[in-house]
Design a protein around this motif. Structure first.
Motif, short mmCIF file in Angstrom:
data_model
loop_
_atom_site.label_atom_id
_atom_site.label_comp_id
_atom_site.label_asym_id
_atom_site.label_seq_id
_atom_site.Cartn_x
_atom_site.Cartn_y
_atom_site.Cartn_z
N LYS A 1 1.13 8.91 -1.09
CA LYS A 1 1.74 8.39 0.15
C LYS A 1 3.15 7.88 -0.12
N PHE A 2 3.35 7.17 -1.24
CA PHE A 2 4.69 6.69 -1.61
C PHE A 2 5.64 7.87 -1.78
N GLU A 3 5.18 8.94 -2.43
CA GLU A 3 6.01 10.11 -2.64
C GLU A 3 6.45 10.73 -1.32
N ASN A 4 5.65 10.55 -0.28
CA ASN A 4 5.97 11.08 1.05
C ASN A 4 6.68 10.08 1.95
N GLY A 5 7.17 8.97 1.37
CA GLY A 5 7.97 8.03 2.13
C GLY A 5 7.27 6.80 2.66
#
Length: 152
Positions: free
Chosen positions: A142-146
């Motif tokens: 989720k972090f990698e997707n913003g």
């Protein structure tokens, strides 16, 4: 276990207190993220003591025991620093922080753990509850997707 991610440039590792966490401790230039929600103070103390011996630069406690982790890391650091411990003085002034919320704590541990005395290039997450791996891996994606946690 190494976690591959594009979210941070640091190397990221995960271990549980049931596993070989002692063997997983880096030797220098690292941050400990310690997750704990149960009354296991002796284990927490052992992880903190071993981490300081291995030149940890930052300790981030997450979960119901975050205050205990934060306070015990400070106490262990001070006792060693002033010579009131059988263990050697710490190599660095160790920064400590705690957060009860899992998402906020992980985000902070990954993004904001810096120490002016040492370049932190590795992060080791030790999970004393031994059940956060699926949620952690999902959160990192989720972090990698913003995604950013809501810090209300």
């Amino acid at each position: 276990m190494k976690i591959e991610t594009t979210y941070i440039k640091r190397q990221l590792f995960y271990s549980t207190s049931d596993g070989e966490w002692r063997a997983d401790l880096p030797k220098d230039n690292w941050c400990l993220i310690l997750i704990s929600n149960t009354n296991n103070d002796k284990l927490i103390d052992e992880i903190i003591a071993n981490s300081i011996t291995n030149n940890v630069g930052y300790i981030c406690g997450i979960g119901a025991k975050h205050n205990y982790i934060h306070n015990q890391a400070d106490i262990e650091f001070v006792n060693r620093d002033i010579g009131e411990s059988k263990f050697p003085k710490p190599k660095y002034h160790i920064m400590t922080v705690g957060d009860e919320d899992f998402e906020e704590g992980i985000w902070f541990g990954l993004m904001n753990t810096f120490n002016g005395e040492v370049e932190i290039d590795k992060i080791l997450i030790i999970d004393t509850d031994c059940n956060w791996k699926p949620e952690l891996l999902n959160l990192i994606k989720k972090f990698e997707n913003g995604y950013l946690p809501d810090n209300e």
